[in-house]
Design a protein around this motif. Structure first.
Motif, PDB file in Angstrom:
ATOM      1  N   LYS A 230      24.102  41.155  -1.614  1.00 27.07           N
ATOM      2  CA  LYS A 230      25.220  41.568  -0.939  1.00 27.07           C
ATOM      3  C   LYS A 230      26.387  40.715  -0.749  1.00 27.07           C
ATOM      4  CE  LYS A 230      22.829  45.352   1.376  1.00 27.07           C
ATOM      5  NZ  LYS A 230      22.386  45.682   2.873  1.00 27.07           N
ATOM      6  N   LYS A 231      25.927  39.576  -0.684  1.00 24.52           N
ATOM      7  CA  LYS A 231      26.885  38.347  -0.223  1.00 24.52           C
ATOM      8  C   LYS A 231      27.503  38.160  -1.492  1.00 24.52           C
ATOM      9  CE  LYS A 231      27.499  33.651   1.698  1.00 24.52           C
ATOM     10  NZ  LYS A 231      26.454  32.554   2.422  1.00 24.52           N
ATOM     11  N   LEU A 232      27.030  37.955  -2.684  1.00 27.16           N
ATOM     12  CA  LEU A 232      27.625  37.740  -4.002  1.00 27.16           C
ATOM     13  C   LEU A 232      28.330  38.874  -4.621  1.00 27.16           C
ATOM     14  CD1 LEU A 232      24.787  35.343  -5.235  1.00 27.16           C
ATOM     15  CD2 LEU A 232      27.001  34.773  -4.329  1.00 27.16           C
ATOM     16  N   GLY A 233      27.888  40.199  -4.175  1.00 29.50           N
ATOM     17  CA  GLY A 233      28.633  41.376  -4.693  1.00 29.50           C
ATOM     18  C   GLY A 233      27.885  41.611  -6.061  1.00 29.50           C
ATOM     19  N   ARG A 234      26.831  41.121  -6.190  1.00 28.61           N
ATOM     20  CA  ARG A 234      26.168  41.681  -7.633  1.00 28.61           C
ATOM     21  C   ARG A 234      24.486  41.610  -7.399  1.00 28.61           C
ATOM     22  NH1 ARG A 234      28.573  36.815  -8.105  1.00 28.61           N
ATOM     23  NH2 ARG A 234      27.159  34.992  -8.864  1.00 28.61           N
ATOM     24  N   GLU A 235      23.735  42.348  -8.048  1.00 31.02           N
ATOM     25  CA  GLU A 235      22.445  41.907  -8.083  1.00 31.02           C
ATOM     26  C   GLU A 235      21.821  40.577  -8.653  1.00 31.02           C
ATOM     27  OE1 GLU A 235      18.086  44.743  -8.806  1.00 31.02           O
ATOM     28  OE2 GLU A 235      20.302  44.955  -9.737  1.00 31.02           O
ATOM     29  N   ILE A 236      21.070  39.949  -8.116  1.00 32.29           N
ATOM     30  CA  ILE A 236      20.620  38.692  -8.577  1.00 32.29           C
ATOM     31  C   ILE A 236      19.056  38.657  -8.704  1.00 32.29           C
ATOM     32  CG2 ILE A 236      22.398  37.364  -7.538  1.00 32.29           C
ATOM     33  CD1 ILE A 236      19.535  36.428  -5.977  1.00 32.29           C
ATOM     34  N   TYR A 237      18.520  37.788  -9.653  1.00 31.21           N
ATOM     35  CA  TYR A 237      17.175  37.710 -10.026  1.00 31.21           C
ATOM     36  C   TYR A 237      16.841  36.423  -9.583  1.00 31.21           C
ATOM     37  CZ  TYR A 237      17.639  42.309 -12.179  1.00 31.21           C
ATOM     38  OH  TYR A 237      17.715  43.569 -12.368  1.00 31.21           O
ATOM     39  N   SER A 238      15.584  36.054  -8.641  1.00 32.44           N
ATOM     40  CA  SER A 238      15.369  34.837  -8.366  1.00 32.44           C
ATOM     41  C   SER A 238      14.338  34.265  -9.347  1.00 32.44           C
ATOM     42  CB  SER A 238      14.784  34.790  -6.889  1.00 32.44           C
ATOM     43  OG  SER A 238      13.402  35.660  -7.039  1.00 32.44           O
ATOM     44  N   GLU A 239      14.463  32.923  -9.489  1.00 33.71           N
ATOM     45  CA  GLU A 239      13.619  32.136 -10.295  1.00 33.71           C
ATOM     46  C   GLU A 239      12.472  31.610  -9.429  1.00 33.71           C
ATOM     47  OE1 GLU A 239      16.143  29.181 -12.181  1.00 33.71           O
ATOM     48  OE2 GLU A 239      16.104  30.122 -13.988  1.00 33.71           O
ATOM     49  N   SER A 240      12.888  31.162  -8.172  1.00 35.05           N
ATOM     50  CA  SER A 240      11.981  30.589  -7.185  1.00 35.05           C
ATOM     51  C   SER A 240      12.534  30.895  -5.856  1.00 35.05           C
ATOM     52  CB  SER A 240      11.444  29.244  -7.469  1.00 35.05           C
ATOM     53  OG  SER A 240      12.571  28.435  -7.662  1.00 35.05           O
ATOM     54  N   MET A 241      11.846  30.705  -4.798  1.00 33.87           N
ATOM     55  CA  MET A 241      12.286  30.890  -3.440  1.00 33.87           C
ATOM     56  C   MET A 241      11.164  30.212  -2.597  1.00 33.87           C
ATOM     57  SD  MET A 241      12.094  34.837  -2.412  1.00 33.87           S
ATOM     58  CE  MET A 241      13.194  34.444  -0.849  1.00 33.87           C
ATOM     59  N   TYR A 242      11.796  29.279  -1.597  1.00 30.03           N
ATOM     60  CA  TYR A 242      10.954  28.711  -0.514  1.00 30.03           C
ATOM     61  C   TYR A 242      11.194  28.765   0.649  1.00 30.03           C
ATOM     62  CZ  TYR A 242      10.059  26.418  -5.136  1.00 30.03           C
ATOM     63  OH  TYR A 242      10.043  26.119  -6.529  1.00 30.03           O
ATOM     64  N   LEU A 243      10.222  28.537   1.655  1.00 26.57           N
ATOM     65  CA  LEU A 243      10.824  28.683   2.923  1.00 26.57           C
ATOM     66  C   LEU A 243      10.772  27.273   3.535  1.00 26.57           C
ATOM     67  CD1 LEU A 243      11.143  30.219   5.869  1.00 26.57           C
ATOM     68  CD2 LEU A 243       8.512  29.663   6.167  1.00 26.57           C
ATOM     69  N   ILE A 244      12.031  26.670   4.329  1.00 31.83           N
ATOM     70  CA  ILE A 244      12.242  25.631   4.759  1.00 31.83           C
ATOM     71  C   ILE A 244      12.560  25.516   6.139  1.00 31.83           C
ATOM     72  CG2 ILE A 244      13.241  24.738   2.421  1.00 31.83           C
ATOM     73  CD1 ILE A 244      16.025  24.848   3.449  1.00 31.83           C
ATOM     74  N   TYR A 245      11.946  24.614   6.590  1.00 25.64           N
ATOM     75  CA  TYR A 245      12.829  24.558   8.115  1.00 25.64           C
ATOM     76  C   TYR A 245      13.349  23.240   8.510  1.00 25.64           C
ATOM     77  CZ  TYR A 245       8.952  28.055   9.803  1.00 25.64           C
ATOM     78  OH  TYR A 245       8.278  28.838  10.206  1.00 25.64           O
ATOM     79  N   GLU A 246      14.690  23.519   9.123  1.00 25.57           N
ATOM     80  CA  GLU A 246      15.722  22.638   9.496  1.00 25.57           C
ATOM     81  C   GLU A 246      15.584  22.316  10.955  1.00 25.57           C
ATOM     82  OE1 GLU A 246      19.414  23.488   8.003  1.00 25.57           O
ATOM     83  OE2 GLU A 246      18.691  23.145   5.699  1.00 25.57           O
ATOM     84  N   PRO A 247      15.616  21.243  11.715  1.00 26.48           N
ATOM     85  CA  PRO A 247      15.552  20.841  12.922  1.00 26.48           C
ATOM     86  C   PRO A 247      17.060  21.371  13.763  1.00 26.48           C
ATOM     87  CG  PRO A 247      15.850  18.911  11.938  1.00 26.48           C
ATOM     88  CD  PRO A 247      15.920  19.878  10.813  1.00 26.48           C
ATOM     89  N   ALA A 248      16.853  21.656  14.921  1.00 28.05           N
ATOM     90  CA  ALA A 248      18.039  21.985  15.982  1.00 28.05           C
ATOM     91  C   ALA A 248      17.495  21.875  17.321  1.00 28.05           C
ATOM     92  CB  ALA A 248      18.637  23.324  15.637  1.00 28.05           C
TER      93      ALA A 248
ATOM     94  N   ILE B 299       2.675  31.781   5.271  1.00 23.89           N
ATOM     95  CA  ILE B 299       3.603  32.543   4.073  1.00 23.89           C
ATOM     96  C   ILE B 299       2.470  32.431   2.971  1.00 23.89           C
ATOM     97  CG2 ILE B 299       5.658  32.532   5.062  1.00 23.89           C
ATOM     98  CD1 ILE B 299       6.313  30.241   3.192  1.00 23.89           C
ATOM     99  N   GLU B 300       2.808  32.990   1.771  1.00 22.40           N
ATOM    100  CA  GLU B 300       2.443  32.567   0.482  1.00 22.40           C
ATOM    101  C   GLU B 300       2.209  31.177   0.159  1.00 22.40           C
ATOM    102  OE1 GLU B 300       0.770  34.794  -1.213  1.00 22.40           O
ATOM    103  OE2 GLU B 300       1.470  36.484  -0.299  1.00 22.40           O
ATOM    104  N   THR B 301       1.130  30.638  -0.122  1.00 20.54           N
ATOM    105  CA  THR B 301       1.147  29.010  -0.374  1.00 20.54           C
ATOM    106  C   THR B 301       2.007  28.522  -1.440  1.00 20.54           C
ATOM    107  OG1 THR B 301      -0.475  29.524  -2.142  1.00 20.54           O
ATOM    108  CG2 THR B 301      -1.232  28.958   0.268  1.00 20.54           C
ATOM    109  N   ASP B 302       2.571  29.573  -2.342  1.00 18.56           N
ATOM    110  CA  ASP B 302       3.308  28.757  -3.368  1.00 18.56           C
ATOM    111  C   ASP B 302       5.123  29.044  -2.778  1.00 18.56           C
ATOM    112  OD1 ASP B 302       3.629  31.536  -2.987  1.00 18.56           O
ATOM    113  OD2 ASP B 302       4.266  31.877  -5.210  1.00 18.56           O
ATOM    114  N   GLN B 303       5.086  29.176  -1.552  1.00 16.83           N
ATOM    115  CA  GLN B 303       6.552  29.369  -1.043  1.00 16.83           C
ATOM    116  C   GLN B 303       6.727  28.183   0.067  1.00 16.83           C
ATOM    117  OE1 GLN B 303       7.052  33.503   0.167  1.00 16.83           O
ATOM    118  NE2 GLN B 303       8.131  33.971  -1.810  1.00 16.83           N
ATOM    119  N   GLY B 304       5.880  27.461   0.284  1.00 16.26           N
ATOM    120  CA  GLY B 304       6.051  26.443   1.345  1.00 16.26           C
ATOM    121  C   GLY B 304       5.413  26.465   2.724  1.00 16.26           C
TER     122      GLY B 304
END
Length: 852
Positions: free
Chosen positions: A540-558, A615-620
């Motif tokens: 939605k943000k890009l205005g077109r459908e995208i296909y992911s090659e990979s995705m990971y869960l990351i944690y950033e501190p605050a 989460i799934e082990t392949d995502q972090g």
């Protein structure tokens, strides 16, 4: 004729009709909106003019800014959306029925011109101009909802499985009634033909609902199906679950519901705006809505399912309201045939009867309509205060209506013997209705006014789609959470032997959280955005459908700070504790968080975890480094002081107040809800002031009318006296003339003539004087009625614009009123997505947590 003056709280329905002379009078019929709190029923055969009467009444309710839910089983009420203030032929042309044009022997353009002229004349004859149509369009927000379809605005049923906003222990009976209705609707939709209350299927489902709702946990269809197979209860009655309802049989029930969920056509039931009655009655800005629920496209089972869910939700909403004698909202049901029958007990019947009995005390009026008066439960309809009866063809229909009407009259403690309703109904014709209102002494026969909306007949789904296209983009859409809904993803999975290259390119991520001072509290924000939804959001943000090659869960501190802030103002009777949670970004280096740019969170402490999500082990997950400024207890103490000082400087409680009504905004009440409450209070005050004003002027006008009646009696006596004296005078003159002709002397006769002439002149003067007195009194009445009209208009205008009188008052906390509850290192989850754009590999991050 002239339309009556615009008066909020009074619905202009038409003009009084003389059945004997078959003609319309100049007397307009105004219906008090408050009379609708005792509900109304409209019956009449096809062609009697029911739709015109009801749409006219709904238009009046819209102008009075009364929100409404309109159930439309046939599609006629969608015509409320066809409002053309300029009444131009080109406005009507896209909507005219081509078959109607052909039958008239006209082209579409010619027929549109004919309709335009017809509507102009009809509205002009009723004293309605384009200004009033503009007022109608601007008063409320009109929307068409299409459950089970995306032609209009879809409506999601998932909220009907959510925990009601009521305390279970305090409102056990009410919530159990809602559970019973919801279960009956679900069983009906799934095609399970069993007793919706006593069957083992209903008992099992009711216990599942009660278990979840007692724990304040929402249900969805997937959880429901799983709970049928593995119930969250051990016993049902005195038997264990497997004995009472064997696992094999439960599997068959679960399969019926699974077939629903698996059906592609059912997915539209899970999308759209939530079935939240408050949101259906008012927009997010607090503007009243007329929400049309178009259900003509649904099967009988689906209609029963949805109507029952809607009524159950409405009943729960009603019970949360405060009592009022003014009309707060309206439920309109265009054809109740089959939903409240006299013998059978469909799921919709109980909530309908309950609303008829209880809703009046809370200001909800019901207007029920049917062309099938035989198949109605008239015992239930004895609670109906107003009956609109149109032309009826079948004798049995008329007998049933008369039977029900007499029951309603007797229920109101009145007699039906004074009026020959049978004779009146026999004389009715199209657009002419008998209105019996328990709040009035006698029934009224009237002809309906011309409606401002174009009555073109039922709209088709393509027409509804076009009509709602512009509105749909502004409405929030809730996506289903079914596991069948998966976004396209590459099946390639990364290995965890090292941090993925995607993350190495941006910063120094680790598979293990960094080691910190044990005195530092660490919390992990819950994941509120699933991986598949994150891809959808990025598309939605890009205005077109995208296909992911990979995705990971990351944690950033605050830095996560939470405090309890107490706002105290004895003068305003405010003593309120508010929890505030903020997430401050760490900018790196030696600088702490910039609290002015912090995000406010709505999590409870119980929702924060001391461990990352699984989460799934392949995502972090993978973890970013913690800046030096936030890795020791000393630094955290400094950050905590800065946070408390920032709260002291920046936190304030804004409360809106209407001085004239002495209404304050509640500390946790949003602007929308305050506005709605203020509008209702203003409506009640307006009605109260108008009643007092009417009473005051009515007494004065009644006294003048009594005088007029007295003078009219005197005038009649004076005119009789004058005529008698004139006759005596004429007889005397005649006698004198005859005497002169016969040779008698006229002296004494002349004296008599003059005396009689003086008496007749005085009698004539008495007549003229009495006539002048009557004219003067009528002028006084006209002046008083003009004063009443102006004063009423002033009251209506003042209370209609009451929101302009709202002021904002601010309360600041004292330094001692801020209690630090938590200062922690907060780990923010993000989805790091790698995708391909053309031949280029790109990456993006989407927050997986939810702000306020």
């Amino acid at each position: 004729m002239r339309a009556p003056p615009e008066k909020l709280g009074s619905f202009y329905l038409g003009s009084e009709y003389d059945l004997v002379g078959n003609k319309i009078s100049e007397k307009p019929i105004n219906y008090d909106a408050r009379d609708l709190t005792t509900h109304a029923l409209c019956v009449g055969m096809t062609g009697s003019g029911k739709t015109g009467l009801c749409i006219g009444l709904l238009e009046e309710a819209a102008i009075d800014k009364v929100p409404a839910i309109l159930i439309d089983p046939k599609g006629d009420i969608t015509n409320l959306m066809l409002q053309f203030p300029n009444l131009r032929p080109e406005d009507f042309q896209p909507w005219v029925n081509t078959d109607d044009a052909r039958r008239k022997g006209k082209s579409v353009e010619e027929y549109a011109d004919y309709i335009s002229k017809l509507w102009r004349k009809g509205l002009k004859d009723c004293g309605i101009g384009s200004k009033r149509i503009h007022l109608l369009k601007e008063s409320v927000d009109f929307s068409i909802f299409t459950p089970g379809s995306d032609a209009g605005q879809p409506i999601s049923i998932l909220s009907s499985l959510a925990v009601p906003n009521l305390d279970f222990d305090k409102h056990t009976e009410i919530i159990r009634e809602q559970i019973s209705g919801t279960v009956a609707a679900l069983l009906s939709l799934a095609g399970v033909d069993v007793d919706p209350i006593r069957s083992r299927e209903a008992i099992l489902l009711s216990n599942i609902f009660e278990t979840y709702w007692r724990k304040k946990e929402n249900l969805n269809l997937e959880n429901l199906i799983m709970s049928i197979q593995k119930p969250p209860v051990i016993k049902l009655g005195v038997f264990d679950v497997d004995t009472y309802y064997p696992e094999k049989d439960r599997f068959q029930l679960a399969m019926k519901f699974n077939n629903l969920v698996a059906s592609p056509s059912f997915r539209s039931w899970l999308e759209g705006e939530t079935l939240d009655i408050d949101r259906i009655f008012y927009t997010s800005e607090g503007k009243p809505r007329h929400s049309i629920f178009y259900i003509a496209h649904l099967s009988d089972r689906e209609k029963m399912f949805f109507v029952t869910l809607l009524l159950e939700n409405l009943l729960t909403w009603v019970r949360r309201q405060t009592g009022t004698t003014s009309l707060r909202a309206l439920l309109y049901f265009d054809e109740i045939f089959g939903f409240i029958p006299p013998v059978s007990e469909p799921p919709s019947k109980r909530p309908l009867l309950t609303l008829l009995k209880q809703a009046r005390a809370f200001g909800l009026g019901l207007l029920l309509v049917t062309q099938n008066p035989v198949d109605l439960d008239y015992k239930g309809l004895t609670n109906t205060g107003t009956w609109f009866i149109g032309k009826l063809q079948a004798e049995r229909d008329k007998d049933r209506v008369l039977q029900g009407l007499k029951g309603a009259i007797n229920e109101a403690g009145k007699s039906s013997e004074k009026v020959d309703h049978d004779s009146i109904i026999n004389k009715l014709k199209s657009r002419v209705f008998l209105m019996h209102n328990v709040h009035e002494d006698l029934p009224i026969v009237f002809q309906t006014r011309w409606v401002m909306s174009y009555l073109r007949g039922p709209l088709t789904r393509p027409q509804i789609r076009g009509l709602m296209e512009t509105k749909r983009s502004h409405l929030t859409k809730v996506r289903p959470t079914s596991t069948a809904d998966t976004a396209p993803m590459n099946s390639t999975t990364p290995t965890l032997s090292k941090v993925p290259t995607l993350l190495q390119q941006s910063t120094d991520f680790s598979k293990i959280p960094p080691a910190l001072d044990p005195s530092i509290t660490q919390v992990f924000l819950p994941i509120g955005l699933e991986a598949r939804i994150a891809i959808t959001e990025l598309s939605k943000k890009l205005g077109r459908e995208i296909y992911s090659e990979s995705m990971y869960l990351i944690y950033e501190p605050a830095i996560l700070g939470r405090a309890i802030i107490t706002f105290v103002d004895r003068r305003k009777n405010v003593d309120e504790e508010i929890n505030k949670t903020f997430l401050g970004q760490l900018l790196g280096g030696l600088s702490g968080p910039d609290w002015d740019r912090a995000e406010e969170l709505s999590y409870d402490l119980e929702e924060l975890s001391n461990l990352p999500e699984k989460i799934e082990t392949d995502q972090g997950p993978f973890f970013d480094v913690v800046p030096e400024k936030a890795n020791s207890s000393k630094e955290f103490n400094e950050i905590a002081k800065d946070f408390v000082n920032w709260l002291y400087r920046n936190m304030e409680l804004e409360l809106r107040k209407c001085e004239e009504l002495n209404i304050f905004q509640y500390p946790n009440e949003n602007i929308r809800d305050f506005t709605i409450r203020l509008q209702q209070a203003a409506r009640e005050r307006r009605d109260e002031e108008v009643d007092k004003l009417n009473d005051k002027y009515s007494k004065q006008i009644d006294r003048l009318r009594d005088k007029i009646r007295k003078f009219e009696r005197e005038l009649a006596s004076d005119e009789v006296e004058y005529e008698a004296r004139k006759r005596e005078e004429m007889i005397g003159i005649g006698g004198t003339v005859i005497g002169v002709l016969m040779g008698r002397r006229p002296t004494s006769a002349g004296t008599t003539i003059f005396r009689r002439r003086r008496i007749s002149t005085k009698a004539k003067m008495d007549v003229e004087e009495t006539k002048e007195d009557i004219v003067e009194l009528k002028k006084d009445i006209d002046d008083l009625e003009k004063e009443l009209k102006e004063a009423t208009s002033e009251i209506s205008t003042r209370w209609e614009n009451v929101d302009e009188e709202v002021i904002i008052e601010t309360i600041k906390p004292r330094s001692t009123d801020i209690q630090l509850q938590l200062m922690a290192l907060g780990w923010m989850p993000f989805w790091s997505i790698k995708y391909v754009e053309g031949t280029t590999s790109r990456s993006a991050r989407i927050p997986a947590y939810i702000c306020k």
